[in-house]
Design an enzyme around this catalytic site. Structure first.
Site, short mmCIF file in Angstrom:
data_model
loop_
_atom_site.label_atom_id
_atom_site.label_comp_id
_atom_site.label_asym_id
_atom_site.label_seq_id
_atom_site.Cartn_x
_atom_site.Cartn_y
_atom_site.Cartn_z
CB SER A 162 -0.80 -0.24 1.51
OG SER A 162 -1.88 1.48 1.79
CE1 TYR A 186 -6.50 4.97 -2.82
CE2 TYR A 186 -4.79 5.19 -1.44
CZ TYR A 186 -6.27 4.35 -1.55
OH TYR A 186 -6.92 3.68 -0.88
CB THR A 212 -6.76 2.51 -5.75
OG1 THR A 212 -6.04 1.52 -4.94
CG2 THR A 212 -7.98 2.23 -4.65
CE LYS A 275 -6.99 -2.89 -4.27
NZ LYS A 275 -8.09 -1.80 -3.03
CG HIS A 299 -11.22 0.20 -0.85
ND1 HIS A 299 -10.43 1.60 -1.76
CD2 HIS A 299 -10.59 0.52 0.51
CE1 HIS A 299 -9.32 1.47 -1.23
NE2 HIS A 299 -9.41 1.20 0.04
C1 FMN Z 1 -7.36 -2.17 7.08
C2 FMN Z 1 -7.72 -2.20 5.28
C3 FMN Z 1 -7.15 -1.04 4.65
C4 FMN Z 1 -6.98 -1.26 3.50
N1 FMN Z 1 -6.16 0.05 2.28
C5 FMN Z 1 -6.10 0.28 1.79
C6 FMN Z 1 -4.85 0.39 0.98
O1 FMN Z 1 -4.30 1.46 1.19
N2 FMN Z 1 -4.50 0.90 -0.49
C7 FMN Z 1 -6.00 0.02 -1.31
O2 FMN Z 1 -5.89 0.56 -3.03
N3 FMN Z 1 -6.37 -0.21 -0.89
C8 FMN Z 1 -6.79 -0.72 0.98
N4 FMN Z 1 -7.75 -1.37 1.09
C9 FMN Z 1 -8.19 -2.01 0.31
C10 FMN Z 1 -7.61 -3.67 -0.31
O3 FMN Z 1 -6.84 -3.33 -0.79
C11 FMN Z 1 -8.65 -4.89 -0.92
O4 FMN Z 1 -9.96 -4.08 -1.71
C12 FMN Z 1 -9.99 -5.35 0.17
O5 FMN Z 1 -9.42 -5.44 1.69
C13 FMN Z 1 -10.63 -6.57 -0.11
O6 FMN Z 1 -11.24 -6.87 0.50
P1 FMN Z 1 -11.02 -8.12 1.66
O7 FMN Z 1 -10.25 -7.71 2.66
O8 FMN Z 1 -12.71 -8.99 2.33
O9 FMN Z 1 -10.53 -9.69 1.43
C14 FMN Z 1 -7.71 -1.92 2.65
C15 FMN Z 1 -8.91 -2.90 3.26
C16 FMN Z 1 -9.02 -2.79 4.89
C17 FMN Z 1 -9.38 -3.96 4.94
C1 LIG Z 2 -6.48 4.03 13.06
C2 LIG Z 2 -5.84 4.71 11.91
C3 LIG Z 2 -6.13 5.53 11.63
C4 LIG Z 2 -5.62 6.69 10.88
C5 LIG Z 2 -6.90 7.01 10.56
C6 LIG Z 2 -5.95 9.10 9.29
C7 LIG Z 2 -6.10 8.49 8.05
C8 LIG Z 2 -5.44 8.89 7.19
C9 LIG Z 2 -6.21 7.86 5.46
C10 LIG Z 2 -4.65 7.83 4.50
C11 LIG Z 2 -5.36 7.04 3.89
C12 LIG Z 2 -5.34 5.67 3.89
C13 LIG Z 2 -5.87 4.77 2.76
C14 LIG Z 2 -5.94 3.39 3.44
C15 LIG Z 2 -7.28 3.06 2.87
O1 LIG Z 2 -7.17 3.27 1.37
C16 LIG Z 2 -7.93 2.05 3.68
O2 LIG Z 2 -8.47 2.34 4.68
O3 LIG Z 2 -9.21 1.44 2.66
#
Ligand code: FMN
Ligand SMILES: CCCCCCCCCCCCCCC(=O)C(=O)O
Length: 404
Positions: A162, A186, A212, A275, A299
């Site tokens: 990420s 992003y 994304t 994505k 997502h």
């Molecule tokens: C805690 C968390 C953080 C995530 N952070 C990102 C991220 O930084 N960038 C992104 O493109 N997707 C992010 N996602 C989405 C995941 O890439 C993915 O699409 C999703 O978790 C898939 O679903 P699943 O958790 O049911 O496997 C995040 C998902 C979770 C649960």
């Molecule tokens: C416990 C941590 C919370 C911190 C909140 C800070 C917000 C910053 C957001 C940055 C973007 C991160 C993207 C992550 C993502 O795609 C997702 O959470 O889903």
């Protein structure tokens, strides 16, 4: 270009701007050992006893990993990882949709022990399950993304790092020399800084960019608002966003358009995977922008609530793309049978988000290794039961929709 429209991401934060045991394979194939059969390191199972009654000391299923992780995480961090947007309709739908699909096995094919490897734009993977990009791994384990990358390397699969990782992508690569990494981006309205991020990913040896596109604003997440989550704990930051003496905020901008994808295409020779494409019309548009793959994703239900389950969107996207580029999917994949359903419906591979986080929080690198091993073994076992010699033997006629 800059993000100007006021939107839901007005919850401000410095990181956010406006705009040793035998693994599951041995249980399924007790008579087989080969190079793909590995043994997890013989480290103690856990360093602190889980407190929740449903949290087993030695989790063996994705659900058990979540229970153990939940017992170990601060409640606000568990909610950050587990939660989704709005009423979490889409979070639930992603998993439930797999439950409505049935697998119809073929018999007497003499297929032997199946192969699980797949070819993808940024290289090969030993199994069709990638590590989805998820933010903030150091909230789950002190080693953070380093531990996840080592586990992905041990499993022979690809980790999508990420952009919001708590270890810089170059340090993730250095900590896991055998890992195949892709970098999730992003697009930042400041294209010069976007280019800086792309160059950092290239320098780290990343083999693809996963852009994304479902986040013109941040999802409205009630659990985060309930806890007042606005920033990472002291000592943690989005390390890829360092710029001189400061850490830039991640901008999710409603002004990002296909034009930016064109600029990105000119900026790098890395394959670009989009994505978060969910509409077939956008899938067709993407083909005209030089992308090398699509990752169908909502997502994990964290952006727009009530978007359909990702696996239900897959057939339409696969049809729209017509084989021009590989289609991947994520969202709700928890079992080997889920993986087979997605592959039969046309996905080249899937990615898992939360299950990896649960493994990491439950037992660090070893926990992620166990989660990935479990999934690989389940995929292999389900392929065997479906009479498949490899993932290429799966086809849509092996999936039926039930009325449950
Ligand atoms: C805690 C968390 C953080 C995530 N952070 C990102 C991220 O930084 N960038 C992104 O493109 N997707 C992010 N996602 C989405 C995941 O890439 C993915 O699409 C999703 O978790 C898939 O679903 P699943 O958790 O049911 O496997 C995040 C998902 C979770 C649960
Ligand atoms: C416990 C941590 C919370 C911190 C909140 C800070 C917000 C910053 C957001 C940055 C973007 C991160 C993207 C992550 C993502 O795609 C997702 O959470 O889903």
């Amino acid at each position: 270009m800059d993000a100007g429209t006021p939107h839901a991401a007005d919850e401000r934060s410095p990181h956010m701007a406006d705009a040793g045991t035998p693994h599951a394979a041995d249980e399924h194939f007790p008579h087989v050992t080969d190079a793909r059969t590995r043994t997890a390191p013989a480290t103690p199972a856990t360093s602190a006893a889980p407190t929740a009654p449903d949290a087993p000391a030695e989790p063996r299923t994705p659900r058990e990993f979540e229970a153990t992780a939940r017992a170990r995480l601060a409640p606000e961090h568990y909610d950050y990882f587990a939660g989704g947007a709005g009423d979490e309709v889409t979070v639930r739908a992603n998993e439930a949709a797999f439950g409505r699909l049935s697998l119809l096995p073929r018999v007497l094919r003499g297929a032997g022990r199946p192969r699980t490897d797949v070819t993808l734009p940024g290289g090969r993977a030993a199994m069709p399950v990638l590590v989805a990009p998820t933010a903030f791994h150091r909230l789950a384990d002190p080693e953070g993304e380093r531990a996840t990358a080592r586990a992905a390397a041990a499993a022979g699969t690809i980790m999508i790092v990420s952009m919001a990782s708590t270890v810089a992508v170059g340090d993730v690569a250095a900590a896991a020399p055998g890992a195949t990494l892709w970098f999730q981006l992003y697009v930042q309205p400041d294209m010069a800084f976007t280019e800086t991020l792309v160059r950092r990913a290239e320098a780290a040896g990343c083999r693809a960019l996963v852009v994304t596109v479902d986040s013109p604003a941040r999802g409205l997440r009630d659990r985060e608002r309930h806890h007042g989550l606005q920033d990472l704990p002291e000592g943690m930051a989005c390390e890829n966003l360092r710029d001189g003496g400061r850490v830039r905020p991640i901008v999710m901008s409603p002004e990002i358009s296909w034009e930016h994808i064109g600029l990105l295409r000119e900026m790098t020779r890395l394959p670009i995977v989009l994505k978060g494409v969910t509409h077939p019309a956008d899938a067709r548009l993407a083909l005209g922008h030089g992308v090398s793959g699509l990752l169908v994703s909502n997502h994990g239900g964290r952006q727009l609530d009530t978007v359909p389950a990702a696996v239900d969107l897959l057939p339409e996207i696969v049809a729209a793309v017509g084989g021009a580029v590989p289609v991947l999917m994520d969202g709700g994949v928890r079992r080997g049978t889920d993986v087979l359903k997605a592959l039969a419906l046309g996905a080249r591979a899937v990615a898992v988000g939360r299950p990896v986080i649960w493994g990491l929080a439950a037992d660090g690198e070893r926990g992620v290794t166990r989660v990935l091993d479990l999934l690989r073994a389940e995929v292999e076992h389900a392929l065997t039961l479906c009479g498949c010699a490899s993932v290429h033997d799966l086809d849509p006629d092996m999936v039926r929709r039930s009325c449950r």
